[in-house]
Write a protein that holds these residues in place. Structure first.
Motif, PDB file in Angstrom:
ATOM      1  N   ARG A  58       0.838  -1.202   0.000  1.00  0.00           N
ATOM      2  CA  ARG A  58       0.000   0.000   0.000  1.00  0.00           C
ATOM      3  C   ARG A  58       0.878   1.260   0.000  1.00  0.00           C
ATOM      4  NH1 ARG A  58      -4.699   0.419   4.411  1.00  0.00           N
ATOM      5  NH2 ARG A  58      -5.452  -1.315   3.118  1.00  0.00           N
ATOM      6  N   ALA A  59       1.999   1.226   0.719  1.00  0.00           N
ATOM      7  CA  ALA A  59       2.896   2.372   0.758  1.00  0.00           C
ATOM      8  C   ALA A  59       3.470   2.666  -0.624  1.00  0.00           C
ATOM      9  CB  ALA A  59       4.017   2.131   1.765  1.00  0.00           C
ATOM     10  N   LEU A  60       3.850   1.592  -1.356  1.00  0.00           N
ATOM     11  CA  LEU A  60       4.402   1.795  -2.698  1.00  0.00           C
ATOM     12  C   LEU A  60       3.331   2.335  -3.645  1.00  0.00           C
ATOM     13  CD1 LEU A  60       6.591  -1.431  -3.013  1.00  0.00           C
ATOM     14  CD2 LEU A  60       7.366   0.925  -2.643  1.00  0.00           C
ATOM     15  N   LEU A  61       2.117   1.843  -3.511  1.00  0.00           N
ATOM     16  CA  LEU A  61       1.026   2.354  -4.342  1.00  0.00           C
ATOM     17  C   LEU A  61       0.793   3.841  -4.067  1.00  0.00           C
ATOM     18  CD1 LEU A  61      -1.303   1.871  -6.319  1.00  0.00           C
ATOM     19  CD2 LEU A  61      -2.724   1.164  -4.380  1.00  0.00           C
ATOM     20  N   TRP A  62       0.846   4.209  -2.776  1.00  0.00           N
ATOM     21  CA  TRP A  62       0.668   5.627  -2.427  1.00  0.00           C
ATOM     22  C   TRP A  62       1.803   6.483  -2.997  1.00  0.00           C
ATOM     23  CZ3 TRP A  62       3.688   8.696   1.031  1.00  0.00           C
ATOM     24  CH2 TRP A  62       3.141   9.964   1.244  1.00  0.00           C
ATOM     25  N   LEU A  63       3.018   5.977  -2.914  1.00  0.00           N
ATOM     26  CA  LEU A  63       4.165   6.712  -3.431  1.00  0.00           C
ATOM     27  C   LEU A  63       4.046   6.889  -4.948  1.00  0.00           C
ATOM     28  CD1 LEU A  63       6.718   8.029  -2.403  1.00  0.00           C
ATOM     29  CD2 LEU A  63       7.948   5.898  -2.823  1.00  0.00           C
ATOM     30  N   ALA A  64       3.531   5.882  -5.625  1.00  0.00           N
ATOM     31  CA  ALA A  64       3.317   6.013  -7.062  1.00  0.00           C
ATOM     32  C   ALA A  64       2.277   7.093  -7.360  1.00  0.00           C
ATOM     33  CB  ALA A  64       2.861   4.673  -7.645  1.00  0.00           C
TER      34      ALA A  64
END
Length: 524
Positions: A58-64
């Protein structure tokens, strides 16, 4: 500015307003690509710092998502810099506001997605976001809508997420974050007003210089120049957003604008024909304290310094009065008074003060105001040698109703309970929401403990009546603990603790009853 002279095809007020707005938009875009890059780097560092305590996918998706929005905003910056910034500023303000809103949304979403289970990291994330919003005050204050567009989607999740934490610290953190956001917003508004006033003064001076230069070159005689000056002064008075008047030492208004007449309910015949004393009486009749106004007004006419005070009218409008003396050869010959309508600001400050001391859901006093009222009750009881009672209430079965019917029904139930509690006590008594499903009632001037017993039983009976929640009717019980001043305690905190202990004794028994505090009372 709405009262600018209509004889101008392109009014001075409109030119100044357009120039100021264009400069505000330019100040926003001048932050450049560095600010956008800093946001991406900050987001990456935040994910890196919380990497071990959050859901990593979820953190990587948010960063994207942060990168996508930032890339779009960067393209917007580049289009503005390619010389397309000339023209209608609203054309560039709209996409900028959209970009800031999207940025606020991904930061707000990030707070929800990145919010860890560890309380220490929760505080760390909350503190980091508070610092983030603090930096936004300076970045987005040139246009207050830009600050609100980026900050509100961040502030709301911060308050809600912290408030929904099971630990009591979460609730206090939510209160602190909420107060911090309110103070920060007020500071932004002050900074925004300062920026706008500075820009307006700058362009106003340029317009004034241009006008004076044009007038000077066009003037052919002293009489014509005097006529033009008088016309300009009258136009400036009417274009002002304030009611303005020039008084001689006797208190006679020699020059004024239409806003002044409207404010005081006067017409030109009143100003021209009435004696100063009669005119002053007519003006005083429009204020809340007529005698004080007359006395201050007459004293003001002979004062050499500047004066500033607040004036409340009989229609509850509030004006901030600025008064400056006029000197000729060292002598005071008159006074210029400006009346600025601050009713909205005054009402907003009153609303903020109310929210700081009252529960947002029920409108009842909160803990802060409860402690103040308890201190006042103690002083009054000591002065009158009287006794008062404190009832600590906890609803029985509220969690089951809240879980079964949902939070909206739970909120409706709390509002209904608050209303019924108010109907069970006198006007001199106090009802406060202590937190969650806990309430506190302060009964003033209790002559005997039986008086408190009577009110406690009345509350139990009143809350036992069904409460309509949507299509359903629900019954709710209540456990009540009672502590007496000064028999059981002599300080607010001790009184609350002992009433709380008595309430737990009632709840551990048969419930839906009341207990007085005694030395044997325990929370078991």
């Amino acid at each position: 500015m709405k009262n600018a002279p209509r004889t101008y095809p392109d009014s001075t007020a409109t030119r100044i307003s357009d120039a100021v707005y264009l400069e505000q938009v330019r100040l926003l875009y001048d932050q450049g690509l560095g600010a956008i890059a800093a946001a991406v780097i900050g987001a990456a560092l935040m994910v890196l710092l919380l990497w071990e305590v959050i859901e990593q996918r979820r953190a990587l998706l948010w960063l994207a998502l942060v990168c996508v929005v930032s890339f779009w905003r960067a393209g917007q910056q580049l289009r503005y810099r390619r010389g397309n910034s000339i023209g209608d500023p609203k054309r560039w303000a709209r996409p900028y506001l959209a970009g800031t809103f999207l940025a606020g949304c991904y930061w707000g979403l990030g707070f929800i997605w990145l919010f860890p289970a560890d309380p220490d990291y929760q505080l760390l994330l909350t503190f980091a976001y508070c610092m983030l919003i603090s930096t936004m005050v300076f970045s987005f204050s040139p246009l207050k809508t830009a600050f609100l567009a980026v900050s509100l989607p961040i502030m709301a999740p911060m308050v809600v997420v912290n408030a929904t934490q099971a630990a009591s610290l979460g609730g206090w953190t939510a209160v602190g974050v909420g107060m911090f956001c309110v103070v920060l917003t007020l500071y932004m508004l002050r900074l925004h007003r300062l920026i706008r006033e500075t820009l307006t003064l700058r362009y106003d001076n340029l317009e004034l210089i241009n006008h004076l230069n044009a007038s000077k070159s066009a003037a052919e005689a002293a009489g014509q120049r005097l006529l033009e000056s008088q016309s300009l002064l009258e136009a400036a008075l009417e274009a002002s957003g304030e009611a303005i008047a020039y008084f001689d030492k006797a208190g006679r208004p020699l020059m004024h604008n239409l806003k002044f007449l409207s404010m005081w309910g006067l017409d030109r015949a009143d100003v021209e024909n009435l004696a100063p004393a009669i005119l002053l009486q007519n003006m005083a009749a429009r204020v809340m304290l007529p005698a004080d106004f007359e006395r201050r007004f007459l004293a003001e006419m002979g004062t050499s310094g500047a004066i500033k005070y607040v004036l409340e009218m009989d229609d509850h409008r509030v004006y901030e009065v600025h008064s400056e003396p006029q000197h000729i050869d060292g002598r005071i010959v008159g006074r210029v008074c400006g009346f600025h309508d601050v009713t909205e600001r005054h009402n907003a400050e009153a609303r903020f003060a109310h929210l700081a001391h009252h529960d947002a859901l029920t409108g009842l006093p909160n803990r802060i105001l409860l402690h103040d009222r308890l201190a006042q009750s103690i002083q009054h009881a000591d002065r009158k040698n009287q006794m008062f009672a404190l009832l600590f209430l906890d609803l029985d079965g509220f969690k089951a109703i809240n879980d079964r019917l949902g939070h909206e029904a739970g909120d409706e139930l709390l509002r209904a309970v608050a209303k019924r509690l108010g109907e069970c006590v006198r006007g001199s008594d106090s009802v406060a929401r202590f937190g969650g499903d806990e309430f506190v009632v302060v009964l003033e001037q209790v002559s005997h403990p039986a008086d408190a017993s009577h009110v406690a039983q009345k509350i139990i009976d009143e809350l036992a009546r069904p409460i309509q929640l949507g299509r359903d009717e629900q019954c709710i019980g209540v456990s009540i603990g009672i502590a007496l001043y000064p028999d059981d305690a002599i300080t607010p905190d001790t009184l609350l603790n002992r009433a709380d202990a008595a309430m737990y004794a009632a709840k551990s028994g048969q419930r839906n009853t009341y207990r007085f505090f005694s030395a044997a009372t325990t929370r078991g």
